[in-house]
Design a protein around this motif. Sequence first.
Motif, short mmCIF file in Angstrom:
data_model
loop_
_atom_site.label_atom_id
_atom_site.label_comp_id
_atom_site.label_asym_id
_atom_site.label_seq_id
_atom_site.Cartn_x
_atom_site.Cartn_y
_atom_site.Cartn_z
N ILE A 181 0.85 -1.23 -0.02
CA ILE A 181 -0.01 -0.09 -0.06
C ILE A 181 0.74 1.23 0.21
CG2 ILE A 181 -1.60 1.22 1.49
CD1 ILE A 181 -2.89 -1.49 2.36
N ILE A 182 2.15 1.31 0.77
CA ILE A 182 3.00 2.23 0.99
C ILE A 182 3.52 2.61 -0.50
CG2 ILE A 182 4.78 3.45 1.79
CD1 ILE A 182 4.16 1.82 4.43
N LEU A 183 3.95 1.41 -1.07
CA LEU A 183 4.58 1.92 -2.37
C LEU A 183 3.59 2.16 -3.54
CD1 LEU A 183 7.08 -1.37 -2.36
CD2 LEU A 183 7.69 0.75 -1.89
N ALA A 184 2.46 1.66 -3.46
CA ALA A 184 1.49 2.05 -4.60
C ALA A 184 1.28 3.52 -4.41
CB ALA A 184 0.27 1.23 -4.31
N ALA A 185 1.23 3.84 -3.02
CA ALA A 185 0.78 5.46 -2.68
C ALA A 185 2.06 6.33 -3.20
CB ALA A 185 0.47 5.73 -1.23
N VAL A 186 3.12 5.89 -3.18
CA VAL A 186 4.36 6.59 -3.56
C VAL A 186 4.24 6.72 -5.37
CG1 VAL A 186 6.87 6.56 -3.93
CG2 VAL A 186 5.71 5.88 -1.75
N GLY A 187 3.91 5.63 -5.81
CA GLY A 187 3.84 5.80 -7.20
C GLY A 187 4.98 5.55 -7.94
N ASP A 188 4.81 5.25 -9.42
CA ASP A 188 6.04 5.04 -10.13
C ASP A 188 6.82 3.67 -9.73
OD1 ASP A 188 6.95 5.63 -12.85
OD2 ASP A 188 8.54 6.63 -11.80
N ILE A 189 6.27 2.71 -8.97
CA ILE A 189 6.93 1.64 -8.66
C ILE A 189 6.60 0.32 -9.64
CG2 ILE A 189 7.32 0.21 -6.66
CD1 ILE A 189 8.58 2.71 -6.15
N TYR A 190 5.23 0.21 -9.60
CA TYR A 190 4.94 -1.01 -10.39
C TYR A 190 4.68 -0.49 -11.61
CZ TYR A 190 4.51 -2.70 -5.41
OH TYR A 190 4.96 -3.08 -4.31
N GLY A 191 4.86 -1.58 -12.71
CA GLY A 191 4.64 -1.14 -14.20
C GLY A 191 5.12 -2.34 -14.95
N VAL A 192 5.35 -2.15 -16.39
CA VAL A 192 5.87 -3.04 -17.60
C VAL A 192 7.33 -3.15 -17.37
CG1 VAL A 192 6.38 -3.70 -19.68
CG2 VAL A 192 4.08 -2.68 -18.83
N ARG A 193 7.72 -4.39 -17.02
CA ARG A 193 9.35 -4.66 -17.11
C ARG A 193 9.75 -5.29 -18.12
NH1 ARG A 193 12.61 -5.12 -12.33
NH2 ARG A 193 14.63 -5.42 -13.01
N LYS A 194 10.72 -5.03 -18.84
CA LYS A 194 11.54 -5.75 -19.79
C LYS A 194 12.69 -6.48 -19.61
CE LYS A 194 10.22 -2.08 -23.53
NZ LYS A 194 10.92 -1.17 -24.26
N VAL A 195 12.51 -7.70 -20.00
CA VAL A 195 13.91 -8.90 -19.75
C VAL A 195 14.11 -9.11 -21.00
CG1 VAL A 195 14.36 -11.04 -18.95
CG2 VAL A 195 12.25 -9.77 -17.77
N VAL A 196 15.56 -8.70 -21.30
CA VAL A 196 16.06 -8.60 -22.61
C VAL A 196 17.02 -9.87 -22.81
CG1 VAL A 196 17.57 -7.58 -24.02
CG2 VAL A 196 16.23 -6.25 -22.38
N PRO A 197 16.60 -10.89 -23.86
CA PRO A 197 17.42 -12.03 -24.09
C PRO A 197 18.76 -11.61 -24.45
CG PRO A 197 15.80 -11.85 -25.65
CD PRO A 197 15.39 -10.54 -24.57
N SER A 198 19.83 -12.59 -24.11
CA SER A 198 21.23 -12.31 -24.69
C SER A 198 21.41 -12.57 -26.24
CB SER A 198 22.14 -13.04 -24.00
OG SER A 198 21.92 -14.37 -24.06
N ASP A 199 20.34 -13.48 -26.83
CA ASP A 199 20.60 -13.77 -28.21
C ASP A 199 19.76 -13.17 -29.05
OD1 ASP A 199 18.20 -14.95 -27.25
OD2 ASP A 199 18.57 -16.76 -27.94
N ASP A 200 18.69 -12.11 -28.44
CA ASP A 200 18.05 -11.32 -29.54
C ASP A 200 17.54 -10.08 -28.52
OD1 ASP A 200 16.19 -10.18 -31.23
OD2 ASP A 200 14.74 -11.83 -31.29
N VAL A 201 18.24 -9.14 -28.63
CA VAL A 201 18.15 -7.92 -27.67
C VAL A 201 16.98 -7.10 -28.10
CG1 VAL A 201 20.36 -7.61 -26.64
CG2 VAL A 201 19.92 -6.69 -28.82
#
Length: 572
Positions: free
Chosen positions: A413-433
């Motif tokens: 609840i605290i982190l959600a109130a702070v904002g800009d914490i949760y969202g889309v995260r990109k995980v980049v593969p080493s063989d196809d960046v």
Amino acid sequence: APPLPAPPFVHVCILLSPLGSSEHDLDWKFCGTWRHGNDSLMLNVNLTTGCSEISVSANKSSLSIDGQITAQCRRSDRIALGKFGLESQEETPFCLYWEPILGQLKLQLNHKKENLILCWPDRMQCSCCTDLSNGAKADEATYGIKDGMANTDFITEKIMTAYRFKGAHIKCKSTITVYLPPALKKAAKLSSKVVCTFFKTTPCSRVLDDVVEITVENEVIVDLSEPIRIGFHHAKMQSRRCVSWDTRRDPSQVNWLEDGCETEQKGAKYTECLCNHLTYFSVLVQMEPRPVRHLLALTAITSLGCAVSVISCVALIIYLCRKRLRRSKEQSIPIHLGLAVSLAFLNLLFFLTGVLANVGGESVCPWVGAGLHYTLLSSFTWMGIEVFHTFWLVYMVFTPPSKVIFLPALPIIILAAVGDIYGVRKVVPSDDVSNPYLMCWMKENHEALLAHYFTTMTILAVLVSSGIVMLFLVYREIRTREEWRQSRVAFLSIWGLSCLFGTTWGLTFLDFGPLSDFVLFLSCILNSFQGFFLMLRFYMLDWIRKQAGGSALGSTSTGSTRQHMLQSQEKS
């Protein structure tokens, strides 16, 4: 610096340092065509730190890159190239790119269709290993590299077994230009004197080593109607942002902030900063997320494990509920139920996170990321209660807390109130960046990183350390009991306790060094299949208990009384 003329108060301050393109060609590129056979093809990489030379060689079945030109990167690896479909052709064009200011080495195959990051960007380098010049010549052969070209210099059209290039250390430098708009004249009420001060930062960091200070004597200039334009010419880099240091907040602390500045990336070697105030300015290099090796295999294992664990947790919940309806006196059942429910939702959300990130994007991911974080902390909390439940059984009867489910919700609840914490995260593969995997989790910013370490990693460290200690104490107490000497019982019990106590998550802290790939796969398997392993242990121990004629052996995972834990012999 001399004062600027009053009218029309438009001027350009220029700092001319030896730029890479004038004295030294910082970025280096080697291109050629690999002539190979139609069998299985491999890429051999052997890189160590230093600045001596780099060798690019090839034969019928392998392309090899060896050398000492990196400041931080060490890599020794064999990469199968079968998935790139190179066996269907006899010749494969390729280019090897070296960006010394960031220490990045990249290989592109098939006219830039496939990217392989051999050395990932690390940090800004003060001293660049570049000026790569042709070294000793190699032999001609039927299979090898033809049409070799270093930067824009064509070397030979012959098929050579190898090309060698010698490197040298140079200082990485840049050029800065400053444009002062007419709006600055209106904002400066007491003076027409503007001072531009250029200096170097030491030691090298993520900030460019060139910094410019722009001030008007005895005045604080903010909120300009037309921005100051500061141009930074630098070596090639992909991602960066303009920052400023506000000395009014705390002159003793250098905190680079984006406040009041906009970033315009005009090409890979030029960045223009548009700022509405006067202070210190520079460019902060944004390091791209470190690509993950074997991402496709890890994703497949995780998806399968999460699906199996969800089904297993549902079966375990049904089993524990039926056991509770029979009015079992085991006090540990509510704890096992809490853990099973948390793991079920955790695995379900993790299984769906990729789909939700691609479909919903930023409109859905903040909610899903917060839910995923909550279920993860909830699972850790129930594992911690399992640890303390076992500990308290040695001394007193322990009543499981009924409202523990609300404890992990507080930091979320605290982190959600702070904002800009949760969202889309990109995980980049080493063989196809160029094709990252999207998931809903914490974002890749400073606030999210702090939140991750102060919540997830801190709780995990406490859980794993206490779990290992308790696992050792439990094993020391039960190893002398006759019935525990049966191998299958001992294995299932200790294995199940390790899952309940969260010790398998400790592999997260061992993901480094030469065994990092093995540890990553092992951690992925153990933690994604954790729900299945727990269900298996409960059912197997219950089956063994029934086979033994109703013995209390294995009737509970952590024991329901002190006698179950401490007595060396149990009676049916």
